[in-house]
Design an enzyme around this catalytic site. Sequence first.
Site, mmCIF file in Angstrom:
data_model
loop_
_atom_site.group_PDB
_atom_site.id
_atom_site.type_symbol
_atom_site.label_atom_id
_atom_site.label_comp_id
_atom_site.label_asym_id
_atom_site.label_seq_id
_atom_site.Cartn_x
_atom_site.Cartn_y
_atom_site.Cartn_z
ATOM 1 N N SER A 124 0.835 -1.202 0.000
ATOM 2 C CA SER A 124 0.000 0.000 0.000
ATOM 3 C C SER A 124 0.867 1.249 0.000
ATOM 4 C CB SER A 124 -0.857 -0.020 1.273
ATOM 5 O OG SER A 124 -1.391 1.253 1.526
ATOM 6 N N TYR A 152 -1.632 -0.978 10.806
ATOM 7 C CA TYR A 152 -1.905 -1.625 9.520
ATOM 8 C C TYR A 152 -0.790 -1.272 8.518
ATOM 9 C CZ TYR A 152 -3.483 -1.402 4.695
ATOM 10 O OH TYR A 152 -3.516 -1.475 3.322
ATOM 11 N N LYS A 156 2.405 -3.559 6.536
ATOM 12 C CA LYS A 156 2.767 -3.572 5.112
ATOM 13 C C LYS A 156 4.262 -3.255 4.952
ATOM 14 C CE LYS A 156 -1.272 -4.470 3.233
ATOM 15 N NZ LYS A 156 -1.520 -5.763 2.589
HETATM 16 C C1 UD1 Z 1 -6.688 4.510 3.762
HETATM 17 C C2 UD1 Z 1 -5.378 4.039 4.334
HETATM 18 C C3 UD1 Z 1 -4.602 3.294 3.271
HETATM 19 C C4 UD1 Z 1 -5.443 2.184 2.699
HETATM 20 C C5 UD1 Z 1 -6.701 2.784 2.115
HETATM 21 C C6 UD1 Z 1 -7.594 1.705 1.527
HETATM 22 C C7 UD1 Z 1 -3.706 5.227 5.734
HETATM 23 C C8 UD1 Z 1 -3.182 6.549 6.162
HETATM 24 N N1 UD1 Z 1 -4.673 5.231 4.822
HETATM 25 O O1 UD1 Z 1 -6.410 5.545 2.820
HETATM 26 O O2 UD1 Z 1 -3.452 2.758 3.825
HETATM 27 O O3 UD1 Z 1 -4.722 1.482 1.735
HETATM 28 O O4 UD1 Z 1 -7.404 3.472 3.153
HETATM 29 O O5 UD1 Z 1 -8.335 2.253 0.478
HETATM 30 O O6 UD1 Z 1 -3.276 4.236 6.215
HETATM 31 N N2 UD1 Z 1 -13.282 10.550 3.773
HETATM 32 C C9 UD1 Z 1 -14.339 11.379 4.092
HETATM 33 N N3 UD1 Z 1 -15.421 10.836 4.708
HETATM 34 C C10 UD1 Z 1 -15.507 9.511 5.053
HETATM 35 C C11 UD1 Z 1 -14.410 8.663 4.713
HETATM 36 C C12 UD1 Z 1 -13.311 9.210 4.084
HETATM 37 O O7 UD1 Z 1 -14.309 12.572 3.820
HETATM 38 O O8 UD1 Z 1 -16.511 9.096 5.624
HETATM 39 C C13 UD1 Z 1 -12.094 11.109 3.094
HETATM 40 C C14 UD1 Z 1 -10.838 11.006 3.935
HETATM 41 O O9 UD1 Z 1 -10.693 12.083 4.782
HETATM 42 C C15 UD1 Z 1 -9.760 10.944 2.854
HETATM 43 C C16 UD1 Z 1 -10.483 10.312 1.647
HETATM 44 O O10 UD1 Z 1 -11.862 10.384 1.914
HETATM 45 O O11 UD1 Z 1 -9.379 12.229 2.515
HETATM 46 C C17 UD1 Z 1 -10.108 8.857 1.445
HETATM 47 O O12 UD1 Z 1 -10.252 8.174 2.678
HETATM 48 P P1 UD1 Z 1 -10.160 6.581 2.790
HETATM 49 O O13 UD1 Z 1 -11.058 5.963 1.777
HETATM 50 O O14 UD1 Z 1 -10.357 6.211 4.213
HETATM 51 O O15 UD1 Z 1 -8.680 6.262 2.304
HETATM 52 P P2 UD1 Z 1 -7.262 6.832 2.808
HETATM 53 O O16 UD1 Z 1 -7.371 7.411 4.169
HETATM 54 O O17 UD1 Z 1 -6.735 7.698 1.722
#
Ligand code: UD1
Length: 334
Positions: A124, A152, A156
């Site tokens: 990742s 997590y 990795k």
């Molecule tokens: C996270 C993990 C990454 C993992 C990936 C799987 C970290 C730091 N991040 O990435 O390792 O591989 O998930 O896809 O370990 N968001 C919202 N509202 C929500 C959910 C998310 O606004 O309810 C936003 C978050 O703030 C972020 C973006 O959507 O900016 C993506 O979030 P998310 O899907 O959780 O992925 P990552 O945090 O980028």
Amino acid sequence: MNILVTGGTGYIGSHTTIELIKAGHTVAIMDNLSNSKIEVLDKIEIIAGKKPAFFPVDLLDFDATLKAFKSSRFDAVIHFAGLKAVGESVEKPLWYYENNIEGTINLLKAMKETDVSKLIFSSSATVYGDRGEDSARLNETMTTGVNVTNPYGWTKAMIEQIIRDVCGADPKFEATVLRYFNPVGADKSGLIGEDPNGIPNNLMPIVMKVYLGKIPELTIFGDDYDTEDGSCERDFIHVTDLAKGHLKALEHSKPGVSVYNLGTGKATSVLSIVNAFEKISGKTLPKKIGRRRAGDLKSICADPEKAEKELGWKAELSIEDVIEDTLRYLGNCE
Ligand code: UD1
């Protein structure tokens, strides 16, 4: 090739299995079904025309793992099996280290004992850690395993190191480490997609549940970042593009460790993917702007050039494809 896919009933594993079968490979899946459903095997058969063999094995059970390896002659292993919820890993670090690391060590031991020396590992972008402004275009030459933000992610980074050491000790071992950015979307058949157990943590599974009315409201975590529209930016990659990257990695496997980013090279903001989802689905989602989520970085994007140059792989599908395929899948879930 006869390929063992660990975690093959899961989200990325199942999509990769489909592409492998479509390309003429024979696939066996090993999965403990802790975060996936056995019905996925039937869906794979409908989509790809052939049902993979299935070992209901937990990698923590070394004897069962070895037995599966001895029952067949695998040419390669693609290793997806593992726990992947960031928040949960903070709450239960030992569970994550045990599952992901011990599971991988058992897998590598079984490979060694049965003389299987080709591995593709599902890593990742999280291994690049928190590097502040420097996260806008990540490439494989950058340091990893520093400022990783959760257990997590550490699993990795640690597994990557274990694989490097195994390759260092065995000149014929071939390992390819693929660092995924943000996988989204579903197979274009609409029959399989992301279906996590419990309450999802990632953006698209939450958007999907809000669309289905199973979660009342979407919270956008922050609109005050220094980005074009104030929300975070991510490199969202269609899971089928990602799956195809594994095929290319298999074709180009060579002794030693090779590392590739699998991303599109294009950052898309959270607000714009949500807006696109609303536009294409024709449904306005209940949503609000909330506070920033702890640990989130402003902008994360892949430099995907190495994979393009060395593997001849490039993401081809758009955010619109992601949303259309997701909606087709959701149509089958309603
Ligand atoms: C996270 C993990 C990454 C993992 C990936 C799987 C970290 C730091 N991040 O990435 O390792 O591989 O998930 O896809 O370990 N968001 C919202 N509202 C929500 C959910 C998310 O606004 O309810 C936003 C978050 O703030 C972020 C973006 O959507 O900016 C993506 O979030 P998310 O899907 O959780 O992925 P990552 O945090 O980028």
